[in-house]
Design a protein around this motif. Structure first.
Motif, short mmCIF file in Angstrom:
data_model
loop_
_atom_site.label_atom_id
_atom_site.label_comp_id
_atom_site.label_asym_id
_atom_site.label_seq_id
_atom_site.Cartn_x
_atom_site.Cartn_y
_atom_site.Cartn_z
N ARG A 1 -1.48 3.73 3.99
CA ARG A 1 -1.89 2.67 4.92
C ARG A 1 -0.63 2.08 5.51
O ARG A 1 0.17 1.49 4.78
CB ARG A 1 -2.67 1.60 4.16
CG ARG A 1 -4.08 2.03 3.90
CD ARG A 1 -4.57 1.76 2.53
NE ARG A 1 -5.95 2.23 2.43
CZ ARG A 1 -6.96 1.46 2.08
NH1 ARG A 1 -6.76 0.21 1.76
NH2 ARG A 1 -8.17 1.95 2.04
N LEU A 2 -0.46 2.29 6.79
CA LEU A 2 0.81 1.88 7.40
C LEU A 2 0.60 1.59 8.88
O LEU A 2 -0.36 2.06 9.47
CB LEU A 2 1.87 2.96 7.19
CG LEU A 2 1.75 4.30 7.92
CD1 LEU A 2 2.98 5.13 7.64
CD2 LEU A 2 0.53 5.07 7.55
N PRO A 3 1.48 0.79 9.45
CA PRO A 3 1.35 0.51 10.88
C PRO A 3 1.72 1.74 11.71
O PRO A 3 2.44 2.62 11.24
CB PRO A 3 2.35 -0.62 11.13
CG PRO A 3 2.83 -1.06 9.82
CD PRO A 3 2.59 0.04 8.85
N MET B 1 -2.71 -1.33 11.88
CA MET B 1 -2.67 -0.56 10.63
C MET B 1 -3.53 0.70 10.75
O MET B 1 -4.60 0.68 11.37
CB MET B 1 -3.20 -1.41 9.47
CG MET B 1 -2.33 -2.59 9.12
SD MET B 1 -0.69 -2.12 8.58
CE MET B 1 -1.02 -1.39 6.98
N ALA C 1 -4.48 7.59 1.00
CA ALA C 1 -3.48 6.91 0.17
C ALA C 1 -2.41 6.23 1.02
O ALA C 1 -1.62 5.45 0.50
CB ALA C 1 -2.84 7.91 -0.77
N PHE D 1 3.53 -2.48 3.37
CA PHE D 1 2.52 -3.32 4.04
C PHE D 1 1.25 -3.32 3.21
O PHE D 1 0.95 -2.33 2.54
CB PHE D 1 2.18 -2.74 5.42
CG PHE D 1 3.36 -2.64 6.34
CD1 PHE D 1 3.66 -3.65 7.23
CD2 PHE D 1 4.19 -1.53 6.29
CE1 PHE D 1 4.76 -3.56 8.06
CE2 PHE D 1 5.30 -1.42 7.12
CZ PHE D 1 5.58 -2.44 8.01
N ASP D 2 0.51 -4.43 3.27
CA ASP D 2 -0.82 -4.37 2.65
C ASP D 2 -1.82 -3.87 3.69
O ASP D 2 -1.45 -3.62 4.85
CB ASP D 2 -1.21 -5.71 2.00
CG ASP D 2 -1.71 -6.74 3.01
OD1 ASP D 2 -1.64 -6.49 4.23
OD2 ASP D 2 -2.17 -7.80 2.58
N GLU D 3 -3.07 -3.74 3.30
CA GLU D 3 -4.02 -3.09 4.19
C GLU D 3 -4.31 -3.91 5.46
O GLU D 3 -4.80 -3.37 6.44
CB GLU D 3 -5.32 -2.78 3.46
CG GLU D 3 -5.94 -3.99 2.81
CD GLU D 3 -6.98 -3.63 1.76
OE1 GLU D 3 -7.57 -4.56 1.21
OE2 GLU D 3 -7.20 -2.44 1.51
N VAL E 1 -8.97 -0.04 8.44
CA VAL E 1 -8.61 0.47 7.11
C VAL E 1 -9.89 0.51 6.30
O VAL E 1 -10.64 -0.47 6.25
CB VAL E 1 -7.57 -0.48 6.45
CG1 VAL E 1 -7.33 -0.08 5.02
CG2 VAL E 1 -6.26 -0.44 7.23
N GLY F 1 -1.89 -5.54 7.04
CA GLY F 1 -0.67 -5.54 7.85
C GLY F 1 0.40 -6.51 7.42
O GLY F 1 1.43 -6.63 8.08
N VAL G 1 -10.56 -4.56 7.51
CA VAL G 1 -10.94 -3.80 6.31
C VAL G 1 -12.43 -3.50 6.45
O VAL G 1 -13.26 -4.41 6.48
CB VAL G 1 -10.67 -4.61 5.03
CG1 VAL G 1 -11.10 -3.81 3.82
CG2 VAL G 1 -9.20 -4.97 4.94
N GLY H 1 0.81 -1.22 0.00
CA GLY H 1 0.00 0.00 0.00
C GLY H 1 0.84 1.26 0.00
O GLY H 1 0.31 2.35 0.23
#
Lengths: 267, 323
Positions: B242-244, B210, B240, A22-24, B293, A26, B137, A18
């Protein structure tokens, strides 16, 4: 042999990045590759995993692996994950669906998420199938992994969620049998945890590290439930029950074959 | 001549929405609503095409004067409601009056209004419940946060969101609710922005969920597109980025210090007392444990919205370093 420290087969990006690695949900490409390297020796040397029928796992597009669950701790899931990642025919990153308490576990939830494990909710599974990923589901759930030794290789009733997903998202189900995991550890007793705890119980297992049993993974021919059922059937409880029974019978058949063919716990 | 009423016009998102609305349609005018005594932003765009109006949205009389005065005169067809109380520390009736009652009064007035045919609400991803057993999600059917122990900041947002949703289908006014990802920018009421204000960011040990973060430009794009939508809709507006949590701290140039969860509430309460930060740990506790997310498929289909303006982390670092 990936476990010897050689790199994984040349793979395209495993995780849909993303923008930050990481993907959405995690999962991280870097973590997946690191975990695959770490699990390599366990896969190749400790459990000496042998696999049959990998060609039944679709090379691309959505699919659901439905496997028997056992062994006290989910080494069976880890070995399937590792096995298909290094598959010489069609390597794929499998997304194991964990019980919903798993993401609540500190450290464990985070580490597993980085490797691609997702919490067991319909929304997460839906999101993954819609983007064409492979799910690994243990339809027996926690009762499967926690069953006593005397009941090994006797399947618990299958839940129906995987059938619903397969019909709704037009994904084939690949019945999968794991032989060996039942004998890796034995549950002495379980400590019931309070309602505040994330996990339902804490198993006390001997030995604390799994025995070097030999794992045999058998991937069966895909069941294309979508071919015989329109998406609306995903709301029909009778169809779901019948579908789950069909998957269960297929997994039971593979278990029977695996047990017949193996020559002992460690061979 | 057509016009759009924009409340919360002096916020960064309000300014960006006004700029986009004017850029998208050369004939459109904007009625930019400011709080009483709030100065007109110095770098305000639009010149004569923007009419600046002061209104206390907690007063029904002010709302009536705004909508049946300037808005009717300029034949406004859309109202974009962005005004909210920004500080998470303030609670009480006065805050609720702006967060909830104002939206209700605006809706009532819009339903009777001779020209306004569309009401767009900027709602928030924080209205969604974040728990381990729920999907990470999140689509628009995801459960909302109805925990009575949730802070007023969240309860107000849930109530306003539902206030608008509950009228869908009962009125000829087109109602659009955009549940937007958190906008990581100064002056937007972002809790994470306030959190990053400290050089050391404490997080719960063992958790790294996330996050879904949007830029001002992306939210402005979604809100502008929604202001021409022809039917009711509840739409997620993802960002835009998406991150921890740990990656956000790193990107922001801060130090990441995980500590046992129960210690964080008291530590952050102390920090608020000592430094006056607007960040409240109690409000963010769940999303510091479980990711949320947004699934933006519906917005993509209805608005053609795809987040395309990632955050500028280099600028964020400079901004945070400058205090």
């Amino acid at each position: 042999m990936v476990g010897d420290g050689t790199p994984l087969p040349e793979l395209p990006a495993l995780v849909r990045d993303g923008g930050h690695g990481f993907d959405e949900l995690g999962a991280s490409d870097r973590w997946v590759r690191a975990a695959a390297r770490w699990l390599g020796p366990l896969h190749d040397r400790w459990f000496r995993v042998s696999a049959a029928g990998r060609e039944h796992v679709p090379a691309r597009g959505p699919a659901i692996l439905a496997a028997n669950h056992s062994g006290g701790l989910p080494w069976d899931g880890a070995m399937i994950w590792r096995d298909l990642l290094a598959s010489p025919t069609a390597p794929r990153l499998v997304r194991p669906i964990a019980d919903h308490f798993v993401p609540s576990l500190p450290f464990v939830g985070t580490v597993l998420a980085r490797g691609g494990v997702v919490g067991g909710s319909g929304g997460n599974a839906r999101a993954l199938l819609e983007r064409g990923e492979v799910l690994l589901i243990f339809p027996e759930g926690v009762p499967g992994i926690g069953k006593p030794f005397r009941e090994r290789y006797r399947l618990r009733p299958f839940r129906v969620g995987h059938v619903e997903l397969a019909i709704r998202h037009r994904a084939p189900i690949v019945p999968t049998a794991v032989i060996g995991a039942e004998e890796q550890m034995f549950e002495l007793f379980r400590v019931r945890l309070g309602r505040a705890a994330a996990a339902p119980y804490l198993p006390v297992l001997v030995p604390p590290w799994p025995l070097p049993v030999r794992y045999h993974l058998l991937y069966g021919e895909p069941l294309d439930l979508a071919a015989s059922h329109p998406p609306e059937d995903a709301d029909d409880p009778d169809v779901l029950e019948a579908g789950a029974e069909r998957v269960r019978a297929a997994v039971a058949g593979l278990i029977e074959r695996g047990l017949r063919e193996r020559r002992g716990w460690f061979r | 001549m057509t016009a759009t009423v924009v409340t919360g016009a002096s916020t960064p998102i309000g300014e960006a929405v006004i700029e986009r609305l004017l850029g998208a349609d050369a004939a459109r005018r904007v009625i930019a609503v400011l709080a009483p005594h709030e100065p007109i932003p110095r770098r305000a765009a639009g010149g004569e095409r923007v009419t600046w109006e002061h209104a206390d949205l907690t007063r029904a009389r002010d709302i009536h004067r705004l909508l049946f005065g300037a808005a009717r005169r300029l034949e406004a067809d859309t109202l974009v409601h962005l005004a909210l109380h920004r500080s998470a520390l303030d609670e009480g009736d006065r805050v609720r009056a702006l967060n909830v009652s104002a939206a209700r009064e605006l809706l009532d007035a819009v339903e009777r209004h001779p020209t306004i045919r569309r009401f767009v609400l900027r709602s928030h991803a924080e209205v969604y419940r974040a728990r381990a057993e729920l999907p990470a999600v999140v689509d628009e059917r995801h459960p909302l946060e109805f925990d009575p122990r949730a802070p007023q900041w969240i309860r107000d947002r849930v109530e306003t969101d539902l206030e608008v949703c509950s009228r869908m289908g009962l009125t000829s006014t087109v109602l659009v609710v955009l549940r937007c990802a958190e906008c990581l920018a100064r002056g937007t009421g972002s809790q994470l922005y306030d959190w990053l204000g400290s050089r050391v960011c404490l997080t719960p040990l063992g958790f790294d969920p996330m996050l879904d973060l949007a830029s001002v430009a992306d939210l402005a794009q979604a809100l502008t597109s929604a202001s021409s939508l022809g039917r009711h809709g509840v739409l997620n507006v993802p960002g835009a980025d998406r991150l921890p949590l740990s990656a956000l701290v790193r990107e922001a140039g801060r130090a990441w210090v995980p500590l046992p969860g129960p210690a964080l509430g008291p530590l952050y309460a102390l920090r608020t007392l000592a430094l006056g930060s607007h960040f409240r740990y109690r409000q963010n506790r769940w999303r510091f444990h479980h990711g949320v997310v947004l699934d933006g498929r519906r917005a993509r289909e209805a608005l053609g919205y795809v987040p395309s303006h990632p955050l500028d982390f280099a600028a964020l670092r400079r901004e945070l370093a400058a205090g």
